[in-house]
Structure formats: structure tokens, C-alpha cells
Design a protein around this motif. Sequence first.
Motif, PDB file in Angstrom:
ATOM      1  N   LEU A  11      41.608  40.829  45.864  1.00 52.06           N
ATOM      2  CA  LEU A  11      40.886  41.439  45.108  1.00 52.06           C
ATOM      3  C   LEU A  11      39.579  41.283  46.024  1.00 52.06           C
ATOM      4  CD1 LEU A  11      41.862  41.017  41.274  1.00 52.06           C
ATOM      5  CD2 LEU A  11      42.101  43.005  42.493  1.00 52.06           C
ATOM      6  N   ARG A  12      39.173  40.420  46.337  1.00 48.19           N
ATOM      7  CA  ARG A  12      37.986  40.091  46.927  1.00 48.19           C
ATOM      8  C   ARG A  12      37.858  40.599  48.230  1.00 48.19           C
ATOM      9  NH1 ARG A  12      33.543  40.554  47.500  1.00 48.19           N
ATOM     10  NH2 ARG A  12      32.055  38.626  48.301  1.00 48.19           N
ATOM     11  N   TYR A  13      38.709  40.375  49.163  1.00 46.09           N
ATOM     12  CA  TYR A  13      38.865  40.498  50.466  1.00 46.09           C
ATOM     13  C   TYR A  13      39.603  42.013  50.995  1.00 46.09           C
ATOM     14  CZ  TYR A  13      36.568  36.176  50.807  1.00 46.09           C
ATOM     15  OH  TYR A  13      35.662  35.097  50.686  1.00 46.09           O
ATOM     16  N   LEU A  14      40.406  42.183  50.219  1.00 45.61           N
ATOM     17  CA  LEU A  14      41.196  43.369  50.637  1.00 45.61           C
ATOM     18  C   LEU A  14      41.023  44.637  49.739  1.00 45.61           C
ATOM     19  CD1 LEU A  14      44.892  42.147  51.650  1.00 45.61           C
ATOM     20  CD2 LEU A  14      42.787  42.362  53.109  1.00 45.61           C
ATOM     21  N   GLN A  15      40.437  44.588  48.430  1.00 42.31           N
ATOM     22  CA  GLN A  15      39.952  45.538  47.724  1.00 42.31           C
ATOM     23  C   GLN A  15      38.584  45.511  47.911  1.00 42.31           C
ATOM     24  OE1 GLN A  15      42.120  47.866  46.150  1.00 42.31           O
ATOM     25  NE2 GLN A  15      43.878  46.822  47.342  1.00 42.31           N
ATOM     26  N   ASP A  16      38.035  44.596  48.095  1.00 37.53           N
ATOM     27  CA  ASP A  16      36.458  44.302  48.365  1.00 37.53           C
ATOM     28  C   ASP A  16      35.726  44.470  46.747  1.00 37.53           C
ATOM     29  OD1 ASP A  16      34.198  43.994  49.874  1.00 37.53           O
ATOM     30  OD2 ASP A  16      33.744  46.154  49.966  1.00 37.53           O
ATOM     31  N   LEU A  17      36.373  43.862  46.085  1.00 32.32           N
ATOM     32  CA  LEU A  17      35.645  43.652  44.619  1.00 32.32           C
ATOM     33  C   LEU A  17      34.469  42.483  44.488  1.00 32.32           C
ATOM     34  CD1 LEU A  17      38.549  44.285  42.183  1.00 32.32           C
ATOM     35  CD2 LEU A  17      37.196  45.962  43.015  1.00 32.32           C
ATOM     36  N   SER A  18      33.468  42.601  43.831  1.00 31.66           N
ATOM     37  CA  SER A  18      32.670  41.654  43.592  1.00 31.66           C
ATOM     38  C   SER A  18      33.194  40.467  42.726  1.00 31.66           C
ATOM     39  CB  SER A  18      31.474  42.052  43.079  1.00 31.66           C
ATOM     40  OG  SER A  18      31.345  42.312  41.580  1.00 31.66           O
ATOM     41  N   LEU A  19      32.592  39.385  42.719  1.00 32.42           N
ATOM     42  CA  LEU A  19      33.229  38.185  42.146  1.00 32.42           C
ATOM     43  C   LEU A  19      33.261  38.648  40.301  1.00 32.42           C
ATOM     44  CD1 LEU A  19      31.422  35.149  43.748  1.00 32.42           C
ATOM     45  CD2 LEU A  19      33.839  35.978  43.797  1.00 32.42           C
ATOM     46  N   GLN A  20      32.022  39.242  40.069  1.00 36.19           N
ATOM     47  CA  GLN A  20      31.680  39.683  38.588  1.00 36.19           C
ATOM     48  C   GLN A  20      33.198  40.496  38.363  1.00 36.19           C
ATOM     49  OE1 GLN A  20      29.694  38.516  36.093  1.00 36.19           O
ATOM     50  NE2 GLN A  20      31.428  39.564  35.169  1.00 36.19           N
ATOM     51  N   GLU A  21      33.327  41.558  39.237  1.00 40.22           N
ATOM     52  CA  GLU A  21      34.464  42.451  38.962  1.00 40.22           C
ATOM     53  C   GLU A  21      35.668  42.108  38.951  1.00 40.22           C
ATOM     54  OE1 GLU A  21      32.742  46.674  40.869  1.00 40.22           O
ATOM     55  OE2 GLU A  21      33.582  45.095  42.480  1.00 40.22           O
ATOM     56  N   ILE A  22      36.095  41.053  39.853  1.00 39.61           N
ATOM     57  CA  ILE A  22      37.358  40.088  39.695  1.00 39.61           C
ATOM     58  C   ILE A  22      37.299  39.300  38.577  1.00 39.61           C
ATOM     59  CG2 ILE A  22      38.619  38.372  40.952  1.00 39.61           C
ATOM     60  CD1 ILE A  22      37.489  39.096  43.318  1.00 39.61           C
ATOM     61  N   SER A  23      36.425  38.833  38.014  1.00 37.62           N
ATOM     62  CA  SER A  23      36.132  38.087  36.870  1.00 37.62           C
ATOM     63  C   SER A  23      36.510  39.054  35.583  1.00 37.62           C
ATOM     64  CB  SER A  23      34.670  37.533  36.688  1.00 37.62           C
ATOM     65  OG  SER A  23      34.638  37.075  35.128  1.00 37.62           O
ATOM     66  N   ASP A  24      36.038  40.267  35.492  1.00 41.86           N
ATOM     67  CA  ASP A  24      36.623  41.420  34.337  1.00 41.86           C
ATOM     68  C   ASP A  24      37.831  41.723  34.704  1.00 41.86           C
ATOM     69  OD1 ASP A  24      33.573  41.242  33.707  1.00 41.86           O
ATOM     70  OD2 ASP A  24      33.188  42.919  35.012  1.00 41.86           O
ATOM     71  N   LEU A  83      40.464  39.821  35.967  1.00 41.33           N
ATOM     72  CA  LEU A  83      41.281  38.939  35.511  1.00 41.33           C
ATOM     73  C   LEU A  83      40.910  38.264  34.224  1.00 41.33           C
ATOM     74  CD1 LEU A  83      41.760  37.536  39.152  1.00 41.33           C
ATOM     75  CD2 LEU A  83      43.323  39.011  37.615  1.00 41.33           C
ATOM     76  N   ASP A  84      39.991  38.695  33.647  1.00 40.45           N
ATOM     77  CA  ASP A  84      39.469  38.224  32.455  1.00 40.45           C
ATOM     78  C   ASP A  84      39.140  36.808  32.515  1.00 40.45           C
ATOM     79  OD1 ASP A  84      38.526  38.584  29.729  1.00 40.45           O
ATOM     80  OD2 ASP A  84      40.608  38.149  28.814  1.00 40.45           O
ATOM     81  N   MET A  85      38.609  36.322  33.395  1.00 35.39           N
ATOM     82  CA  MET A  85      38.251  34.884  33.590  1.00 35.39           C
ATOM     83  C   MET A  85      36.965  34.926  34.045  1.00 35.39           C
ATOM     84  SD  MET A  85      41.118  33.609  36.439  1.00 35.39           S
ATOM     85  CE  MET A  85      43.064  33.937  36.022  1.00 35.39           C
ATOM     86  N   ILE A 135      36.725  32.122  39.102  1.00 37.90           N
ATOM     87  CA  ILE A 135      36.984  33.094  40.258  1.00 37.90           C
ATOM     88  C   ILE A 135      36.366  32.388  41.651  1.00 37.90           C
ATOM     89  CG2 ILE A 135      36.268  35.418  41.326  1.00 37.90           C
ATOM     90  CD1 ILE A 135      38.408  35.062  38.623  1.00 37.90           C
ATOM     91  N   LYS A 136      34.980  31.810  41.327  1.00 38.31           N
ATOM     92  CA  LYS A 136      34.430  31.581  42.656  1.00 38.31           C
ATOM     93  C   LYS A 136      35.187  29.911  43.296  1.00 38.31           C
ATOM     94  CE  LYS A 136      29.742  32.336  41.731  1.00 38.31           C
ATOM     95  NZ  LYS A 136      28.307  31.723  41.209  1.00 38.31           N
ATOM     96  N   THR A 137      35.943  29.342  42.079  1.00 39.58           N
ATOM     97  CA  THR A 137      36.692  28.085  42.623  1.00 39.58           C
ATOM     98  C   THR A 137      37.806  28.659  43.242  1.00 39.58           C
ATOM     99  OG1 THR A 137      35.778  26.896  40.939  1.00 39.58           O
ATOM    100  CG2 THR A 137      37.911  26.206  41.832  1.00 39.58           C
TER     101      THR A 137
END
Length: 188
Positions: free
Chosen positions: A147-160, A162-164, A169-171
Motif C-alpha cells: 500500500l505504501r510503496y506500490l500503491q503510493d498511499l500515505s501513512l494516514q491513508e494506510i491507517s484508514d 487497515l483500520d490501525m 503503520i509506521k512501525t
Amino acid sequence: MENLEGRLTKLALKGDQRAFAELVELYKDRIYHLGYRMLNNRHEAEDIVQETFLRVYRNLDRYDDNQKFSTWIYRIATNLCIDRLRKRRPTYSLDAELSDQEGTDGYSLIPSDNVTPESELLLSETQRTIYEAIDELPVKYRSVMILRYLQDLSLQEISDVLDMPVTTIKTRVHRGREFLRKKLGPRL
């Protein structure tokens, strides 16, 4: 895109089939790429695309327009991929799956919609090595890294998606990078 996405979503919520078809057109390739990267199988990735849009269609009335449509659809697709990975038998090896596959040509790794055999050959050996290393990540890191590097989502978007919490997510991004650094260190 976000403005278009919002208009299409509102129209689809009102039952506009063409608007829903446009949403499918906007996201089908992205969902396919996500599914392929997580599952390493074209047929399963195609199934994920179909199942994602089927769930979106059935649950469109549950969509909360306070969040981005992309976040909602990525959450559905990612959860479907994770469910499939969990259902695989523990003795099932992802490496074995690669040999059963029609080939590891990197088709889904190319961002262009106009994939040709010539363009597939342009994937560098370094890219292939990185993608293979991502495939070896444990599921909880793989989904975040994709999600971060291939889909280019921000950390906040990934958090949303994956609901975490963002801190989790940073970890996971950090640990995923460390895993890749150790795996790829001698090769790169």
C-alpha cells in the motif's frame, strides 16, 4: 480525481449505474495490482477485483462519505486479500505457487494500462529482486509495504484502510524496510 470520485460516488448512491461503472473503471486496475502483489496469482487477483466491486455495490449504502472512496475500496480489497492469505494452508508455500503460475513476467507491476510484452521486458533485474523480496514479507508487513510503496498511499491513508493507528503503520513500514534491507543488502 477526488472531486470526480465524490461526484461519481454520490450518483452511484442514487442508483446511477453509469456512475458506478465509471468507479469500476477508475479502480479496477489498482485493485488488480494490489491483489496480484499480495496474492502472487493472476486468477486470485482477478477474483479479488470482482469480489471487491461486488461488495462495494452491495454495500454502497453503508459508505460513509466523510471518508475518501479510495480508502473504503482499498480497505475492502486489502481485507479480502488478507482473508485469502489466512485461508491458505500453513504448509502451502508461496514459492511453490510461483512455479505453478503461468510465469513471473511482472505483468501487474507495470503501472501503464498499455502493457505489452516489450514493456514487460523493461522491468529491471533490481525491480524484480525487490518485488520478490516484498513477496517474502510476512502478510502484516507485505500489505503495508504494498500500500505504501506500490500503491503510493500515505501513512494516514494506510491507517484508514487497515483500520490501525498510524503509529502501528509506521512501525510496520520500518520493520518491513528492515526486513527488505537485510534480504536485499548483498544483492543491491
